[in-house]
Every structure is written in C-alpha cells, then in structure tokens.
Design a protein around this motif. Sequence first.
Motif, PDB file in Angstrom:
ATOM      1  N   CYS A  65      80.563  54.333  89.022  1.00  0.00           N
ATOM      2  CA  CYS A  65      80.663  55.368  90.044  1.00  0.00           C
ATOM      3  C   CYS A  65      79.564  56.387  89.800  1.00  0.00           C
ATOM      4  O   CYS A  65      79.546  57.034  88.747  1.00  0.00           O
ATOM      5  N   ALA A  66      78.655  56.518  90.762  1.00  0.00           N
ATOM      6  CA  ALA A  66      77.472  57.364  90.555  1.00  0.00           C
ATOM      7  C   ALA A  66      77.328  58.378  91.673  1.00  0.00           C
ATOM      8  O   ALA A  66      76.251  58.533  92.251  1.00  0.00           O
ATOM      9  N   GLY A  67      78.398  59.077  91.979  1.00  0.00           N
ATOM     10  CA  GLY A  67      78.354  60.106  93.008  1.00  0.00           C
ATOM     11  C   GLY A  67      78.243  61.496  92.417  1.00  0.00           C
ATOM     12  O   GLY A  67      78.105  61.668  91.203  1.00  0.00           O
ATOM     13  N   PRO A  68      78.331  62.537  93.262  1.00  0.00           N
ATOM     14  CA  PRO A  68      78.327  63.923  92.775  1.00  0.00           C
ATOM     15  C   PRO A  68      79.519  64.180  91.850  1.00  0.00           C
ATOM     16  O   PRO A  68      80.583  63.569  92.009  1.00  0.00           O
ATOM     17  N   VAL A  69      79.345  65.085  90.896  1.00  0.00           N
ATOM     18  CA  VAL A  69      80.384  65.349  89.896  1.00  0.00           C
ATOM     19  C   VAL A  69      81.720  65.695  90.544  1.00  0.00           C
ATOM     20  O   VAL A  69      82.773  65.186  90.135  1.00  0.00           O
ATOM     21  N   ALA A  70      81.707  66.537  91.572  1.00  0.00           N
ATOM     22  CA  ALA A  70      82.953  66.971  92.193  1.00  0.00           C
ATOM     23  C   ALA A  70      83.688  65.825  92.880  1.00  0.00           C
ATOM     24  O   ALA A  70      84.916  65.854  93.022  1.00  0.00           O
ATOM     25  N   ALA A  71      82.949  64.811  93.318  1.00  0.00           N
ATOM     26  CA  ALA A  71      83.557  63.693  94.047  1.00  0.00           C
ATOM     27  C   ALA A  71      83.958  62.542  93.143  1.00  0.00           C
ATOM     28  O   ALA A  71      84.639  61.609  93.597  1.00  0.00           O
ATOM     29  N   LEU A  72      83.565  62.566  91.881  1.00  0.00           N
ATOM     30  CA  LEU A  72      83.764  61.406  91.014  1.00  0.00           C
ATOM     31  C   LEU A  72      85.223  61.070  90.717  1.00  0.00           C
ATOM     32  O   LEU A  72      85.577  59.878  90.710  1.00  0.00           O
ATOM     33  N   PRO A  73      86.102  62.042  90.451  1.00  0.00           N
ATOM     34  CA  PRO A  73      87.495  61.644  90.187  1.00  0.00           C
ATOM     35  C   PRO A  73      88.122  60.861  91.331  1.00  0.00           C
ATOM     36  O   PRO A  73      88.764  59.830  91.104  1.00  0.00           O
ATOM     37  N   GLU A  74      87.930  61.320  92.553  1.00  0.00           N
ATOM     38  CA  GLU A  74      88.499  60.608  93.704  1.00  0.00           C
ATOM     39  C   GLU A  74      87.851  59.239  93.870  1.00  0.00           C
ATOM     40  O   GLU A  74      88.540  58.239  94.164  1.00  0.00           O
ATOM     41  N   LEU A  75      86.536  59.171  93.683  1.00  0.00           N
ATOM     42  CA  LEU A  75      85.834  57.894  93.822  1.00  0.00           C
ATOM     43  C   LEU A  75      86.291  56.907  92.755  1.00  0.00           C
ATOM     44  O   LEU A  75      86.543  55.722  93.048  1.00  0.00           O
ATOM     45  N   ALA A  76      86.402  57.358  91.511  1.00  0.00           N
ATOM     46  CA  ALA A  76      86.835  56.476  90.431  1.00  0.00           C
ATOM     47  C   ALA A  76      88.288  56.044  90.626  1.00  0.00           C
ATOM     48  O   ALA A  76      88.646  54.896  90.314  1.00  0.00           O
ATOM     49  N   ARG A  77      89.122  56.936  91.144  1.00  0.00           N
ATOM     50  CA  ARG A  77      90.516  56.572  91.417  1.00  0.00           C
ATOM     51  C   ARG A  77      90.586  55.461  92.471  1.00  0.00           C
ATOM     52  O   ARG A  77      91.368  54.510  92.339  1.00  0.00           O
ATOM     53  N   ALA A  78      89.743  55.578  93.512  1.00  0.00           N
ATOM     54  CA  ALA A  78      89.700  54.533  94.536  1.00  0.00           C
ATOM     55  C   ALA A  78      89.184  53.223  93.952  1.00  0.00           C
ATOM     56  O   ALA A  78      89.670  52.136  94.305  1.00  0.00           O
ATOM     57  N   ALA A  79      88.202  53.311  93.054  1.00  0.00           N
ATOM     58  CA  ALA A  79      87.665  52.108  92.426  1.00  0.00           C
ATOM     59  C   ALA A  79      88.719  51.416  91.569  1.00  0.00           C
ATOM     60  O   ALA A  79      88.834  50.183  91.579  1.00  0.00           O
ATOM     61  N   LEU A  80      89.490  52.187  90.830  1.00  0.00           N
ATOM     62  CA  LEU A  80      90.544  51.607  90.000  1.00  0.00           C
ATOM     63  C   LEU A  80      91.603  50.922  90.854  1.00  0.00           C
ATOM     64  O   LEU A  80      92.095  49.842  90.505  1.00  0.00           O
ATOM     65  N   ALA A  81      91.930  51.532  91.982  1.00  0.00           N
ATOM     66  CA  ALA A  81      92.928  50.941  92.875  1.00  0.00           C
ATOM     67  C   ALA A  81      92.446  49.618  93.456  1.00  0.00           C
ATOM     68  O   ALA A  81      93.252  48.733  93.758  1.00  0.00           O
ATOM     69  N   ALA A  82      91.116  49.485  93.594  1.00  0.00           N
ATOM     70  CA  ALA A  82      90.555  48.286  94.218  1.00  0.00           C
ATOM     71  C   ALA A  82      90.119  47.242  93.206  1.00  0.00           C
ATOM     72  O   ALA A  82      89.752  46.127  93.592  1.00  0.00           O
ATOM     73  N   SER A  83      90.150  47.554  91.932  1.00  0.00           N
ATOM     74  CA  SER A  83      89.627  46.651  90.901  1.00  0.00           C
ATOM     75  C   SER A  83      90.733  45.821  90.272  1.00  0.00           C
ATOM     76  O   SER A  83      91.912  46.191  90.289  1.00  0.00           O
TER      77      SER A  83
END
Length: 284
Positions: A65-83
Amino acid sequence: MRVAVLGVGLIGGSIGLAARQRLGAEVVGWGPRRATLERALELGAIDSVADSVEEACAGAELVFCAGPVAALPELARAALAASGPESVVSDAGSTKRGIVAALDRDERFVGGHPLAGAETAGVENARADLFEGARWYLTPGERTGAVRLERLERAIAGLGARPRAIDAAAHDRLMATVSHLPHVLADVLASQAAAELTRDSERLPEAGPSFRDATRVAGSNPAIWGDIFAANRDAVTAAIDDAVARLREARELIAAGDPEAIAAWHGRAADSRAELDEDAGAGE
C-alpha cells in the motif's frame, strides 16, 4: 509471484518496476486515478491494471500500500479484507504507530517504510533501482508471524533494499530526528533567506552549495508532508524543541566570541557525523 501495488506514484511505481525486473513478479496495480495507472502500465511499472482493490489483491502473495499517510490505514484495511489467508500486506508510509495500532490484530499486516525517495513525485520518476542499498524498516505487530515477516524481508532484499525490523514507536522517534526535522529546518532556512532578500534593495549574492544542500527538500510535496508532520506531530515537536535548545546553546557560544571554543564545538559536530556513518556501516 504475484504482487499487488495499491498506489503507483514514485514509491509504488518503483516497487512495481523492481518487483518485475528483480523478482520476476507479476505486478498488478490499482489506484484512484485511471490516467496514472495507464501511465504506470506504459512505463512498465505494472503488468496490468485492476479496477478495484479486491481485483488487485486477488491471488496476490504480497500487497504493498503506497498511498498518502492519512489514507493508508483505510487502504491497508481494504487490502486485508480482499487478500487471502497466506498473503502479506505492508505499506510504505513514513509514520508507523497509527497504522500498526489500527491493524495490529491482523497477523497478515507488517508495517513498512523504505528510506528512499526524491524531491519529485509521480510514476514518471519511478526507478527500478530506487531502493538499491536503502534501509527498509519493518514494524511487525505483536501478532505478526515469523514466517510472514521472513517472506517480506526476502522480497524486500530482492528489491535491492536492506530490511530491518524495529518497534513502531522507536521508528517514529527516529524518523522525527533524521527525516522529519531536516524538512522542518529546510523550510525555515528557505523562508529566512527569502525574508533577507526583501530587507535591502540589493539582492543577496547567489547562495553557496551548503545552503543549497541544506534546503534541497524545502517545500517538497506539501500534501504528503502535511500528512507526515500531522501524523507524527508529538515526536516532531519534541525534536524541534531539542533543536531549539541546541541552537540556543550554539548562540551563546558564538556570542561569547571565543574562537577556540567555537572551533571545538564545530569539530565535535564532525566527530558526531563520522560516528553516525560508522554506526550505519557497522550495522550491516
């Protein structure tokens, strides 16, 4: 190996390039801007474009996950749900306490921070060798399994970087001093010099290399650094307070006008720099 890169700017694009060229991986990319994804595809940073996080993560062994710092928790949470259950999900943000605390319950997540980048952003500036010889910090949580951590370390080493596990809080304190504070000081120096230009009618002579070196990162990527400063504000303000105290000491020493004392103080800084360089080399 299938690798998913969520966010294909400078860091994500460089991960994709390095993973394809060095690991022989199939890299699928996702991001909020279709034009950026298409450009990443043209540049060879990814093999294919996904229309969603779910599509990108399907079947991926590693997810970055290589997004802005503020957006990373939500992005990583979505990635975990999809992985899948055996996947490893990591990020590339430069602050770690927040995201590790948010995702610590999932053993598949390992926080990460590659110490690599440039003043310029965007996938156009991505390079396969961006991580060559660079330190890449990993901040596993209490539930992170040793096998997953080892898999991620091997992959990162394959990208050319030097992985090292570190506690998230220790990471943020360290970065406040060696990464975030230098950006603050560069901003201050640049602003001070600009103010000096308006004090007299004549312009100051061209700045020397020491000033250019010290202000190289001034004002770089404002949106990114706004998130970083805010996310690590307690550690950064503590580092600023320490720097202010040291500046006051230097002011008093210089104001006293003793050349020998000033030279000794200046020389100790050179010794400190050499010691830091020696410690960095000895740790490999």
